[in-house]
Write a protein that holds these residues in place. Sequence first.
Motif, PDB file in Angstrom:
ATOM      1  N   ILE A 117       0.826  -1.212   0.000  1.00 34.52           N
ATOM      2  CA  ILE A 117       0.000   0.000   0.000  1.00 34.52           C
ATOM      3  C   ILE A 117       0.854   1.253   0.000  1.00 34.52           C
ATOM      4  N   ASP A 118       2.187   1.115  -0.087  1.00 36.34           N
ATOM      5  CA  ASP A 118       3.029   2.289   0.153  1.00 36.34           C
ATOM      6  C   ASP A 118       3.000   3.329  -0.953  1.00 36.34           C
ATOM      7  N   SER A 119       2.424   2.999  -2.109  1.00 39.69           N
ATOM      8  CA  SER A 119       2.372   4.071  -3.108  1.00 39.69           C
ATOM      9  C   SER A 119       0.932   4.481  -3.414  1.00 39.69           C
ATOM     10  N   LEU A 120       0.004   4.027  -2.575  1.00 38.90           N
ATOM     11  CA  LEU A 120      -1.392   4.375  -2.830  1.00 38.90           C
ATOM     12  C   LEU A 120      -1.723   5.728  -2.205  1.00 38.90           C
ATOM     13  N   PRO A 121      -2.659   6.473  -2.804  1.00 36.15           N
ATOM     14  CA  PRO A 121      -3.082   7.733  -2.195  1.00 36.15           C
ATOM     15  C   PRO A 121      -3.962   7.463  -0.963  1.00 36.15           C
ATOM     16  N   PRO A 122      -4.048   8.436  -0.054  1.00 36.76           N
ATOM     17  CA  PRO A 122      -4.740   8.205   1.223  1.00 36.76           C
ATOM     18  C   PRO A 122      -6.185   7.725   1.059  1.00 36.76           C
ATOM     19  N   HIS A 123      -6.903   8.288   0.079  1.00 35.65           N
ATOM     20  CA  HIS A 123      -8.320   7.916   0.009  1.00 35.65           C
ATOM     21  C   HIS A 123      -8.511   6.461  -0.386  1.00 35.65           C
ATOM     22  N   VAL A 124      -7.516   5.897  -1.068  1.00 37.36           N
ATOM     23  CA  VAL A 124      -7.604   4.478  -1.409  1.00 37.36           C
ATOM     24  C   VAL A 124      -7.250   3.619  -0.192  1.00 37.36           C
ATOM     25  N   ILE A 125      -6.253   4.081   0.563  1.00 29.26           N
ATOM     26  CA  ILE A 125      -5.837   3.323   1.741  1.00 29.26           C
ATOM     27  C   ILE A 125      -6.989   3.221   2.758  1.00 29.26           C
TER      28      ILE A 125
END
Lengths: 234, 438
Positions: A65-73
């Motif tokens: 998850i380290d390159s996902l944007p916050p809203h996806v996380i």
Amino acid sequence: MLVLDNIHSAYGKIEALKGISLEVNEGEIVTLIGANGAGKSTTLMTICGVNRVKQGTISFKGERIDSLPPHVIVRKGISQAPEGRRIFPRLTVIENLEMGAFVRTDAEAIGKDIEYVFGLFPILRERRQQLGGTLSGGEQQMLAIARALMARPKLLLLDEPSLGLAPIVVAKIFEAIKGLNRQGATIFLVEQNARMALKLAHRGYVLETGRITMNDTAAALLNSRRVQEAYLGA
Amino acid sequence: MYLSRLKTSFLAAVWILILTFPLAGIGTRETKVVTGEESTIKQELVLRSGPFLLAGVVFACGLLWLGVKPLGRVIHAVSRRARNLSARGGFMIWKRVVLAGLMLAVIVAVLSMPFWGSERAMRKYVDLGVEVWLYVLLALGLNITIGWTGLLVLGYVAFFCIGAYVYAILSIQCGLPFWPGLLVGGLSASIAGILLGIPSLRLRGDYLAIVTLGFGETIRYLMQNLKSVTGGMQGLPNQDISGTIAVPAWISDGPPRSVHYYFLTLTLVVIVVLLLRRLNNSRIGRAWVAIREDEVAAQAMGINTFKLKVLAFALSAFVAGMAGVVFAARIGYFTPDAFKFETSVLVVAMVILGGMGSIPGVIAGAALLWLIPWALRDPIPRFLSTHFPAMENVGIEDYQLAIFGGILVLMMIFRPQGLIPSRRASYEMGLEEEEESR
Ligand SMILES: Nc1ncnc2c1ncn2[C@@H]1O[C@H](COP(=O)(O)OP(=O)(O)OP(=O)(O)O)[C@@H](O)[C@H]1O
Ligand SMILES: [Mg+2]
């Protein structure tokens, strides 16, 4: 469930995290303790995707998850009650809670969950139509936790929930955290109040200027001389 | 409390005096002096009373407010008593009835205004009405970004400009009719908004303001320099470019043109208001407010803040683009000078002084800020010169702008939350007390 491997994160040139690795397993309460400026809040913001990862990997339930944007996380099931509450001051208590459930569309279940968090923090029920900014500090903290719960997270990140609160309110909030965990929530707790955090948690990590220096069961950390001297004031 | 109000009004008055005196406080009087054969023109400096008058008015307004506040308290107390007395909330019903009556009166007035006099006589006022509705549209559009999402956009006029030019050019060159033009103009502005938004919405507050300001000026210069398409400073349409800007089919024939535009703009305002109201109560509207309140927290709630900010930009630009199309169709000829930076600032002032985020507030703000300068320009000087010839040497015309500025400052001092604040705006302004009695 959550694995951080050699995470580096920086604000401009200031490196706040210098390669930290930690792990939170399903059903646990894990705490991260450390002095002011150690990088605790940065760790949480990095997990959430608000701060970018410079190097290293974060995985959640086996998925990077380290390159996902916050809203996806958030949609993956991680939600945070950030430091300093950061509730929406000009939304009412109810509206704040609804914001917490922003990623969900199941209106009926949201209604039920609002009742559920009102059960955890009955004062919020009384204040439901009050603007968030006019709540007392303790009430705001309860609202921040309740709001984070509204996303029905699989992993709940709490950043200093005891900050600036009277001991009796802290006890109440820690009681609620324990209850949540008993019902199956996994919790990653950042705290200055090391004694209470270690009493509550299963395991703990000690963070010093961007590096993890100790890592053990909570009971062992409570008894460790180093922790006692540095964080428990003994 | 009262003392500080007194002090505030006094300081405001002094401040107005300091501001206006150098501009308008000293005038010259020319007198012909005849001595024997030759006559010379003697110039002497005279003190003009205007600035002092203005300062007096400012002070009086301040004092008046002093009187109004305690009066408001009394009304509150009485109303609370009344509410307690009538257990079934009879007072609330009265309040509703009065409010509904007022609303009805306003609606009837707005709808019937163009028919109060003969078309000839009313024309001036109907045209004024059209201008008011156009500015209301702009203010409503800008409210989406400034009021709801908290993005300070300083070059808003650019979108208005794009709408006007796109429609005028397509209409002249390809014969694009009005209604599709309305859509095309709005969409073009919207696309420009998205193109501007994508790189600049990653910037924070002040930077965004500066970038949008620059954008506004750039677009104006672009229109000035693209002479082959826009006619440059000669304006559109001009001799080199044949054709005219199309007006809506039902307007082009028959004499009461301005009445038609009045209802056209009014209809657009109503449609936009209805849509915005829906939007404000939707998930999107809520998310915008959350972004304004605390962007990081909004992200942590799972809001795609970037996408929503771009959306706010696009919608806000769309409204301005539509307004631009109507502007172009109505006026028939215009130059880039119609889209100056001042217009952007005026619309920002309309949103802020009307009440950020509040739809009725923004409408009231736009109407007032368009009508005040008009009144200072036209009816007031006329009234004064016919009824008070002695006021001649005051020279009101000389400092319309100063008076206008003074009024803006006063509004900001005495009503910082805006004319009709949104429910949410009251919190920081320390108005919870009034809030709860509402
Ligand atoms: N936005 C920022 N810009 C620059 N430096 C920052 C920023 N936020 C944090 N830092 C720096 O990063 C380091 C870690 O900060 P962080 O907020 O993670 O500490 P913390 O452990 O949460 O401390 P506290 O217990 O006081 O909350 C500090 O040295 C801080 O000064
Ligand atoms: Mg911190």
